[in-house]
Structure formats: structure tokens, C-alpha cells
Design an enzyme around this catalytic site. Structure first.
Site, PDB file in Angstrom:
ATOM      1  N   ASP A 122      14.335  14.041 -29.942  1.00  0.00           N
ATOM      2  CA  ASP A 122      14.337  15.266 -29.139  1.00  0.00           C
ATOM      3  C   ASP A 122      15.714  15.915 -29.231  1.00  0.00           C
ATOM      4  OD1 ASP A 122      13.683  17.260 -27.415  1.00  0.00           O
ATOM      5  OD2 ASP A 122      13.191  15.971 -25.710  1.00  0.00           O
ATOM      6  N   ASP A 167      11.437  21.527 -31.360  1.00  0.00           N
ATOM      7  CA  ASP A 167      12.650  20.736 -31.145  1.00  0.00           C
ATOM      8  C   ASP A 167      12.399  19.257 -30.875  1.00  0.00           C
ATOM      9  OD1 ASP A 167      11.481  21.093 -28.696  1.00  0.00           O
ATOM     10  OD2 ASP A 167      13.331  21.538 -27.623  1.00  0.00           O
ATOM     11  N   GLU A 168      11.199  18.758 -31.141  1.00  0.00           N
ATOM     12  CA  GLU A 168      10.946  17.332 -30.950  1.00  0.00           C
ATOM     13  C   GLU A 168       9.837  16.873 -31.880  1.00  0.00           C
ATOM     14  OE1 GLU A 168       8.985  16.088 -27.321  1.00  0.00           O
ATOM     15  OE2 GLU A 168       8.604  18.188 -26.788  1.00  0.00           O
TER      16      GLU A 168
END
Length: 414
Positions: A8, A101-102
Site C-alpha cells: 500500500d 495505490d495498492e
């Protein structure tokens, strides 16, 4: 037994913005519209004031008046996300992106080649920082659920491994709010049942939870409380799309203003498609009203295109089909989906069509803008005053979204 990672990015949008503003690294920084919209990302110095992603910007400014607000740059986010995914794929082919974003990584097959899980996690963190200039947190566990909670526990800029033997002690000391998919409404219902810790949830009979939350959700809560999560990491190709969207400085019911902004969004979307070397056929119109309700409509063009006029014509047709009367509009957006590389696109010219047309003219306009700036060449109708359409939430650019099969008990707040 599988070994899974959840990686993350730490305050992704804000971290990308700070790469060009090192003077703001230790200051509270918010990414989003200056006066309208929501906080897209907040640095950790801003979070100590109680600010979180999805919070209205007006409230965030009241909580931290000294915060610096930066506009989002979705082009930079998409480019950074592509670089990060390349790092993931250098470690394992089994990568499931949960959002920009993860991502989850199954590194079971990489252990013999790259070493132990902690070493692999640190390798990823080092590469992300070295190549992209931002930090990330890594969680390691035998299931996706445990790996996700481990990365949360490692934030910011850390790594946490939860071995199979540590799963139950790790989970049972957490509050129920930490459970995957438990939002405010579900947490409140659990509290009314006297359940505040995951341990209390785990020792509640599954039948009791199913009566309270339904058969599926109750069983899911009980299984997750014991760390049972059989879902594998599934690699999916990204669904590519390019689009632009804009929030008006104030709500408007002026159809002339809306039509002009649809032209601006179509023009910007087409320009980005040409820069990315892609063409598409499906146009998606997004309209958000003053009460925050949102609708989308889609339609197909006659053939693959990256021309502003063709995209705009389809967007206007979708708008006119809505037949709205004096509706107050908050945001409009134009997106093109189903993209293919221009080199793979087959275009059938019409009989009598000139060899040089609008597409070539727009390519020349792109070159002029790239050399002399955004105001070098503009459509006459877009040079008028934009008092009714002041940009507060800059638009999305080249977007890559992946579907996800995460368990959810309710729609999470964003």
C-alpha cells in the site's frame, strides 16, 4: 500454504505531489480542490489534525487552516502507478491491483528465487522508493485479509509479517472497526450486540451473526475473525480508459455552460488519447448533480477515434438524450473506454474523404500546445470567461482500473 503480500502506497497522491515540493515534506499537505470537493489524500502531518481521505475540503480546512492544498495531477499518478506495477511484476506474475495505490502479490512461487518473505518485502519497498521517490507499507500473511491488516499496522513506511501461527493473536487484539468491510453502520450494530474486539466477534456463534447480519455477511464476519479467507490473488489485465472530469466552481443550471464544458472535456480527453497513442469507440458521459447523485450514460461512435469532434458529438448526444430541465449540475465528465493502440486500430475511410482532416489538424494543435503552452491554440468558444466553471477539482487523465473481489459489508466511505 500461500505467502501473500499487500503493498500500500503511503498517502499516494500527496507523496507524488511532494516529489516536486520537498519544502513541504514535514508540513500538512492536502490534495484536492481548494474550496470544493473532497480531500483525495492527506500527508501524515495533516492526519494528526483528524483529516482523512474523503473528508469535505471545507471541513479539512477548518481542522487545519495552515494546511497547504495542492491540485491533483492524475497524469503523474497514472505514470507512477505503471512504474510501481512493473516493480511488482518483476517479483511475481501473480499481481492483483486493488486500486491505483495498492495491490496484492502472491509470492509463493518466488521464495526459492528471491529468498524469504521479509527480504522480498524490503526489496519491493527499496525499489519503489529508489525508482518512484515515494514510500510504501508492506503486509505479509497467509491470506489476503491478514496481509491487508498487516500493511495497515505497518503504516507509514514499514513492514509487518504475520506468520500462520500469529494470525489469531494478531487479529483478536484488534477492534472490530479494523475488520475488512466494517464501516460505521456495521460497527455501530456490532457495538449494540456488545462486540467491540475481534476476539469477541470470533467467539460469537456464527448462527447469531447470521441472524443479525444475514446469512452471507454473518458467516463472512465469523470466518474473517478467525483469519479464514480462501480467496486467491487473481491477476487481471487493466481496463484502460482515458477521461476528463471537472467540478464547477458553483452549481449551475445553465445549459450553455454545461455544453461548453463538455466540449472542453472532450477536447482534453482526445488530446490525452493522442498523446497516449490510443483510440477508442465507447464514450461515457458522467453528470453529478447538486445533491451529489450521479448518473452515467454511454454510447458508441461509428468507428474507433481519437478526434475531439467525434467524441464531443457523442457526448452531446448522450447529454441531449437525458432531456434535463434546469437541473443544477455540480460536475461533468467525458471518458472513452475500450481503448486499443493506434497501431492496431483499423480505420475505414469514407468515399471522398480528404487525406488530411480534423485529426491531422488536432495533431498539429497538440504539437503547438506542447511547445508553446496550453493557450497557444484554443477553440474560440473555450476562450470565453469561465466564471461559472472555475476548476476546483482537476480532471482525471489516463486511468487504469481493476475490478476487485474484496468482501464488503457496506459501501466504504471515500
Amino acid at each position: 500454504m500461500r505467502t501473500l503480500l499487500h503493498v500500500d502506497m503511503d498517502a499516494f497522491y500527496a507523496s507524488v505531489a511532494l516529489r516536486d515540493r520537498p519544502d513541504l515534506i514535514d508540513k500538512p499537505v492536502l490534495v484536492g480542490g481548494a474550496t470544493r470537493g473532497v480531500v483525495l489524500s492527506a500527508t501524515y502531518p495533516a492526519r494528526v489534525h483528524g483529516i482523512s481521505g474523503g473528508m469535505p475540503m471545507t471541513r479539512a480546512r477548518r481542522l487545519c487552516p495552515e494546511a497547504v492544498v495542492l491540485p491533483p495531477d492524475f497524469d503523474a499518478y497514472a505514470e507512477t502507478a505503471r512504474g510501481i506495477r512493473a516493480i511488482f511484476e518483476s517479483v511475481t506474475a501473480v499481481v492483483e491491483a486493488a486500486s491505483i495505490d495498492e495491490a496484492f502479490l502472491d509470492i509463493t512461487g518466488s521464495l526459492r528465487r528471491l529468498g524469504d518473505p521479509v527480504g522480498i518485502g524490503e526489496l519491493i519497498r527499496a525499489k519503489v522508493f529508489d525508482e518512484q521517490g515515494i514510500t510504501c507499507s508492506v503486509g505479509i500473511g497467509p491470506t489476503k485479509f491478514v496481509a491487508k491488516l498487516a500493511s495497515n499496522a505497518a503504516k507509514p513506511d514499514g513492514l509487518r509479517e504475520v506468520t500462520p501461527g500469529e494470525v489469531v493473536p494478531f487479529l483478536h487484539q484488534l477492534p472490530v472497526e479494523a475488520m475488512w468491510g466494517v464501516g460505521e453502520a456495521t460497527a455501530e450494530k456490532l457495538h449494540r450486540l456488545g462486540l467491540h474486539q475481534v476476539a469477541e466477534l470470533a467467539y460469537t456463534p456464527s448462527e447469531t451473526l447470521q441472524r443479525a447480519f444475514g446469512r452471507h455477511q454473518g458467516a463472512l464476519l465469523h470466518d474473517l475473525a478467525w483469519g479464514r479467507d480462501p480467496r486467491p490473488v487473481v491477476s487481471r489485465p487493466p481496463e484502460r480508459s482515458v477521461g476528463s472530469e471537472e467540478t464547477f466552481g458553483r452549481d449551475t443550471d445553465d445549459e450553455t455552460v454545461v455544453r461548453r464544458e463538455l466540449l472542453r472535456m472532450a477536447d482534453r480527453t482526445a488530446s490525452r488519447m493522442r498523446a497516449a497513442g490510443v483510440m477508442g469507440r465507447t464514450v461515457v458521459l458522467t453528470i453529478r448533480f447538486a445533491d451529489y447523485t450521479q448518473i452515467t450514460r454511454s454510447g458508441t461512435m461509428r468507428e474507433l477515434s481519437d478526434a475531439s469532434g467525434e467524441i464531443h458529438a457523442r457526448a452531446i448526444a448522450l447529454w441531449e438524450a437525458l432531456a434535463l430541465r434546469r437541473a443544477r449540475i455540480r460536475k461533468v465528465g467525458v471518458r472513452v473506454q475500450g481503448l486499443v493502440d493506434r497501431s492496431e486500430a483499423h480505420l475505414q475511410p469514407e468515399l471522398g474523404e480528404p487525406e488530411q482532416g480534423w485529426r491531422e489538424a488536432e495533431q498539429a494543435m497538440d504539437a503547438a500546445v506542447a511547445r508553446f503552452g496550453p493557450k497557444a491554440v484554443q477553440r474560440a468558444s473555450l476562450t470565453r470567461s469561465r466564471n461559472h466553471a472555475e476548476i476546483e477539482r482537476p480532471d482525471r487523465a489516463v486511468g487504469f482500473s481493476w475490478p476487485t473481489n474484496e468482501p464488503t459489508l457496506e459501501e466504504p466511505s471515500r
